[in-house]
Scaffold this motif. Structure first.
Motif, mmCIF file in Angstrom:
data_model
loop_
_atom_site.group_PDB
_atom_site.id
_atom_site.type_symbol
_atom_site.label_atom_id
_atom_site.label_comp_id
_atom_site.label_asym_id
_atom_site.label_seq_id
_atom_site.Cartn_x
_atom_site.Cartn_y
_atom_site.Cartn_z
ATOM 1 N N MET A 1 0.826 -1.211 0.000
ATOM 2 C CA MET A 1 0.000 0.000 0.000
ATOM 3 C C MET A 1 0.855 1.253 0.000
ATOM 4 N N ASN A 4 2.115 1.862 -3.330
ATOM 5 C CA ASN A 4 1.055 2.371 -4.185
ATOM 6 C C ASN A 4 0.834 3.864 -3.992
ATOM 7 N N LEU A 8 0.983 6.943 -6.653
ATOM 8 C CA LEU A 8 -0.104 7.915 -6.801
ATOM 9 C C LEU A 8 0.427 9.337 -6.727
ATOM 10 N N LEU A 11 2.105 10.208 -9.889
ATOM 11 C CA LEU A 11 1.093 10.410 -10.925
ATOM 12 C C LEU A 11 0.443 11.788 -10.794
ATOM 13 N N ALA A 12 0.116 12.116 -9.572
ATOM 14 C CA ALA A 12 -0.543 13.403 -9.333
ATOM 15 C C ALA A 12 0.392 14.554 -9.693
ATOM 16 N N LEU A 15 0.563 15.117 -13.364
ATOM 17 C CA LEU A 15 -0.591 15.824 -13.906
ATOM 18 C C LEU A 15 -0.486 17.325 -13.664
ATOM 19 N N VAL A 16 -0.025 17.687 -12.481
ATOM 20 C CA VAL A 16 0.085 19.102 -12.150
ATOM 21 C C VAL A 16 1.093 19.784 -13.072
ATOM 22 N N CYS A 18 1.896 19.032 -16.012
ATOM 23 C CA CYS A 18 1.584 18.881 -17.433
ATOM 24 C C CYS A 18 1.124 20.209 -18.032
ATOM 25 N N GLU A 19 1.834 20.666 -19.023
ATOM 26 C CA GLU A 19 1.423 21.876 -19.721
ATOM 27 C C GLU A 19 1.083 21.525 -21.159
ATOM 28 N N SER A 20 0.291 22.392 -21.777
ATOM 29 C CA SER A 20 -0.088 22.144 -23.158
ATOM 30 C C SER A 20 1.143 22.175 -24.049
ATOM 31 N N GLU A 21 1.135 21.270 -25.008
ATOM 32 C CA GLU A 21 2.227 21.297 -25.978
ATOM 33 C C GLU A 21 1.689 20.884 -27.334
ATOM 34 N N PHE A 22 2.158 21.570 -28.395
ATOM 35 C CA PHE A 22 1.681 21.260 -29.732
ATOM 36 C C PHE A 22 2.325 19.985 -30.258
ATOM 37 N N ASP A 23 1.636 19.385 -31.222
ATOM 38 C CA ASP A 23 2.221 18.218 -31.883
ATOM 39 C C ASP A 23 3.516 18.606 -32.593
ATOM 40 N N ASN A 24 3.486 19.797 -33.227
ATOM 41 C CA ASN A 24 4.683 20.281 -33.918
ATOM 42 C C ASN A 24 5.001 21.704 -33.476
#
Lengths: 523, 415
Positions: A1, A4, A8, A11-12, A15-16, A18-24
């Motif tokens: 546990m 685990n 977690l 993982l969390a 996510l925090v 994570c910023e937007s990124e373009f494919d190109n």
């Protein structure tokens, strides 16, 4: 546990973060490329066009919107480095305490009736110190006023403060200081002034293709002459030789036809309207007076020189054409019986090389302020001959009774001298570019299109019309930021063709045109 | 335990959504964790927002729910033809919600809610490529709503109440693509107004065909915020009779807060498991144009032409222990922005999101609710085609990509 929970947490966090990124993403390698070229150290050489001179002056926003500076921003996406410019101290232009020789810029002002027109900016005084030297390492080496042979002229900084501002030493040359920076890529747009100075001054200088003079040090010190074709070719070849000697690649631009500039196309050859209250009522008297002169012209076999003003439509101005045979001696003889010897002498001197302008004459922009005005110099001269002020005044109206002088008119003969030299210079530029494997941008073609129909962009059409066209600043010669953007796109296209580069273009609609301000003196 | 872990994982990574236009669907921590479902879920005082009719079925006499979320949004833009790119300033929005209900008797419950269903905060770098459309915008609308919930039978209840809205707006953009003062500072206009208020209402119903199955309906009316006499500030205009003078003037503008219809169901398919589905229809077609009338007589007409849009929401709740409930959700959110009307002030295209959350009962009366959602929009090539220069449409094009992440925390109290 426990394990685990650790996962977690990771993982969390992921996510925090994570910023937007373009494919190109465009800032990633591979989207743009410099091809065979290397933009890491780009040096631009040239004259006022390269410097970002506009509205009759050099000022910061003009420099920031110069085509080399815009180009450098596109290069930056394909390995380009920092691009430095010898920025002026303000957006006024001119030099502090030197407003006679280096006046402030023009702005577009509105008069009391709401009519827009260029006026000298007076919102602040020029603050750039003419003697300050900013150091020699600037990527933009454009020097307003420079001719092809100036770039290799030791000590040019003493003659031209725009170079003096960043010359490495008193005896430095522009080309020497440029090469010393070891450019990996260069641009060269030079030669405009080698014809333009003659053209903007209405051809008062001389064409050294006529004189055969190949020693530029004896040319007009204020730049009124046309450079000899051979001198141009040799000098240009030497400049390119110096620039490519270190392995640099580059782009060169040719020279546009001066007749594409609003400086030469704005003032109409026939501006005299019968509806003008200062002119219309005078037409009968003027025509009666000119009638006597026209009789003499006919008698002397030059009826084509006849001068007559229309009462129904606009009439051409009266100009002095140096290329006409001077018939003043004959005129004295013919006119004396009718006018008496004194007045005949005055008429003969005034109209010995006079004619009315035709559609083939180009009146320079500065003529608009003098046409229809009393020429004070001529007035004083005539009064010294014994005329009353009223008589002298009647004979001193520029373009109406007193022929517009040489500096206001580029006659067809003068135009062909300019054009012949330009074509020769352009042949040299294209040939030398090709011999050295350089990118070549035929900017003359694009300017011709701007003058003949215009160049569309996303917000309209860019034309060569003065003030409203969007292509030219308020001096009628130098481009607006929007036109600099067009030039940038032309250069980018040439570089892509020559070196297999891939570069983003710029949107001319994002670049401005003329600057509005009513911070002007008496308007 | 394994099952629990899987569920937590599901809760953390399940993509959930947010909402199109300037609708911000974060009106309750428990609902948020379940994909923002709730029109047929009888769980907490969050029903004041989701379905007032359901309040009367809450077991306790007094129910209070309070929560706050931090919304971290990020929008990136690029145009590869022109080599330009931009990114919004990572601003943090903090929508709040506060709900309470009181059961007066067996058939009547009263409630009060304060929530912020509409808002937007987008800050692009000043003078960026699209600065003639927007430099920055901040919209906020606070809804205050008393509700009544009436049980007509064990199977059927109705509810609703009036809504008082107070809103504010601050919006700055450049006058056009090029106008500047003598020093090249871009001419720009800011409009600012706050305390703009108006009234609306909501009506709702709940139907319980069986003990484990509920159906819900809720309709919230459209409310038009009418800013009158707000402050408009003109800056960096050149000193010229051809352009507006610098300084302040007034402005009038209208911003619609569209009506929203929700229908949904919940099904307790196991004593520990609850499934919920909501369908939202948002009536965005009221937003035809953002027209700003300045005190100087000048106007700014900005075509929006939004279309009605739908949101499909799915939620799951698992009562792991008597103290812990886990929730997860997913939703698909259609953008009301039509192609060619993609203005960078609300750069939202269709999106999907994952939500998750947990409630932990500290005492039988007090629980902590945590939720979050992560929302990722598809990369989209779009344009706003209705900006004009000299009577000619000048499209502003590019590729956009957005994401939003919002952790939230709340408390539920029941007595």
């Amino acid at each position: 546990m426990k394990k685990n929970i650790k996962y977690l947490a990771i993982l969390a966090l992921g996510l925090v973060a994570c910023e937007s990124e373009f494919d190109n993403p465009i800032d990633e390698a591979g989207v743009y490329s410099s091809g065979e070229a290397d933009f890491s150290n780009f040096v631009a050489l040239g004259n006022s066009l390269t410097a970002g001179f506009a509205d009759g002056a050099l000022y910061i926003t003009g420099q920031e919107n110069s085509y080399p500076n815009i180009l450098s921003q596109q290069f930056a996406l394909a390995g380009g480095g920092e691009f430095t410019q010898p920025l002026m101290a303000d957006n006024v232009g001119g030099f502090a305490g030197q407003t006679a020789a280096f006046p402030p810029r023009f702005v577009l002002a509105f008069d009391a009736e709401g009519n827009p027109g260029p006026a000298v900016y007076t919102g602040a005084a020029p603050s750039t110190d003419i003697t300050a030297n900013l150091g020699a390492s600037f990527n933009n080496m454009g020097v307003p006023g420079a001719r092809v042979y100036h770039l290799g002229f030791p000590g040019y900084g003493a003659l031209n403060p725009y170079f003096g501002r960043f010359a490495s030493e008193p005896n430095a040359t522009v080309i020497g200081d440029a090469v010393a920076q070891s450019p990996t890529f260069f641009s060269l747009w030079i030669g405009n002034n080698d014809i333009l100075g003659y053209a903007t001054s209405g051809g008062v200088g001389v064409d050294h293709n006529v004189t055969g003079n190949t020693d530029p040090s004896t040319y007009s010190p204020i730049g009124l002459d046309i450079t000899n074709n051979g001198v141009f070719d040799n000098t240009y070849r030497a400049l390119i030789g110096a620039l490519v000697s270190t392995g640099a690649k580059g782009v060169v631009l040719n020279l546009p036809n001066v007749t594409t500039l609003p400086f030469f196309t704005t003032v109409p050859f026939a501006p005299l309207s019968p509806l003008d209250p200062n002119f219309g009522p005078q037409i009968p008297t003027l025509n009666a007076t000119y009638g006597q002169l026209n009789g003499a012209f006919a008698f002397l076999g030059v009826p084509e020189r006849s001068i007559q003003f229309s009462t129904t439509g606009a009439s051409p101005v009266v100009v002095r054409d140096e290329s006409l045979t001077d018939i003043s001696a004959q005129l004295v003889q013919v006119l004396t019986p009718a006018l008496g010897p004194a007045q005949a002498a005055i008429f003969a001197a005034q109209y010995g090389q006079a004619r009315q302008a035709t559609a083939n004459d180009l009146l320079v922009l500065t003529s608009s302020g003098v046409i229809g005005q009393v020429n004070q110099e001529r007035l004083a001269e005539l009064m010294s001959f014994g005329l009353t002020q009223a008589q002298a005044g009647q004979l001193s109206v520029n373009g109406v009774t007193y022929p517009l002088q040489d500096q206001y008119v580029l006659t067809p003969g003068e135009q062909s001298l300019v054009e012949n030299a330009r074509l020769s210079f352009n042949t040299s530029i294209a040939t030398i570019a090709s011999e050295n494997g350089l990118a070549f941008y035929n900017v003359a073609n694009d300017l011709a299109q701007a003058a003949n129909g215009g160049i569309p962009f996303d917000g309209g059409v860019i034309t060569s019309d003065f003030v409203t066209g969007g292509g030219f600043s308020l001096d009628g010669v130098h481009p607006t930021p929007r036109a600099h953007a067009l030039v940038t796109n032309g250069i980018i296209n040439a570089i892509e063709i020559a070196y297999g580069a891939t570069l983003p273009s710029v949107n001319p609609g994002d670049y401005g045109t003329v600057t509005l301000s009513n911070d002007v003196g008496v308007n | 335990m394994k099952k629990l872990l899987l569920l937590v994982l599901f809760a953390l990574v399940t993509l959930v959504t947010y909402a199109g236009g300037y609708r911000v669907s974060v009106q309750g921590q428990r609902a948020m964790a379940m994909g923002h479902t709730g029109v047929a879920v009888v769980n907490s005082a969050e029903l004041v927002f989701f379905n007032p009719a359901g309040l009367v079925y809450l077991e306790n006499k007094l129910n209070v729910s309070a929560g706050v979320s931090g919304i971290f949004t990020d929008v990136i833009y690029q145009n590869s033809d022109l080599g330009i790119s931009s990114e919004t300033d990572s601003s943090v929005g903090t929508p709040l919600n506060l709900y309470g209900s009181y059961k007066v008797n067996d058939w009547l419950a009263l409630g009060l809610g304060v929530y912020t269903p509409y808002g937007s905060e987008v800050t692009w770098p000043t003078d960026w490529a699209g600065s003639h459309l927007v430099n920055n915008i901040e919209l906020a609308a606070i809804y205050i709503q008393p509700v009544v919930s009436i049980k007509l039978s064990d199977q059927f209840s109705i509810g609703g109440g009036p809504i008082y809205v107070t809103g504010s707006v601050n919006f700055n953009r450049n006058a056009n693509r090029t106008l500047s003062d003598i020093d090249g500072n871009r001419s720009n206009i800011t409009i600012d107004d706050s305390g703009v208020s108006n009234w609306g209402w909501s009506i709702s119903a709940m139907f319980n065909p069986t003990e484990n199955f509920r159906l819900g309906f809720n309709y919230r009316s459209e409310i038009i915020l009418e800013a009158e006499g707000g402050e408009a500030t003109f800056s960096n205009f050149p000193n010229s009779p051809a352009t507006p003078a610098n300084g302040t003037t007034t402005f009038d503008a209208e911003l619609p807060l569209p009506a929203e219809l929700s229908v949904g169901l919940s099904y307790q398919f196991h004593k520990k498991w609850l499934f919920a589905f909501d369908y939202n229809r948002q009536f965005w077609d009221v937003y035809e144009s953002l027209d700003i009338q300045f005190g100087t007589g000048a106007t700014s007409l900005n075509t929006r032409n939004y279309k009605n849009s739908s949101v499909y929401r799915f939620g799951l709740q698992y009562d792991a222990t008597s103290k812990i409930s886990l929730r997860a959700g997913y939703y698909i959110d259609e953008s009301p922005v039509q192609s060619g009307f993609f203005a960078p002030e609300t750069p939202r295209n269709d999106s999907q999101g994952y939500t998750g959350g947990i409630s932990f009962a500290i005492t039988p009366k007090l629980a902590i609710d945590a939720s979050f959602f992560y929302l990722r929009f598809e990369e989209v090539n779009e344009s706003y085609d209705f900006y004009q220069e000299n009577g000619q449409n000048v499209p502003f094009r590019g590729t956009y990509k957005s994401s939003a992440f919002a952790p939230g925390l709340g408390l539920t109290y029941k007595l």
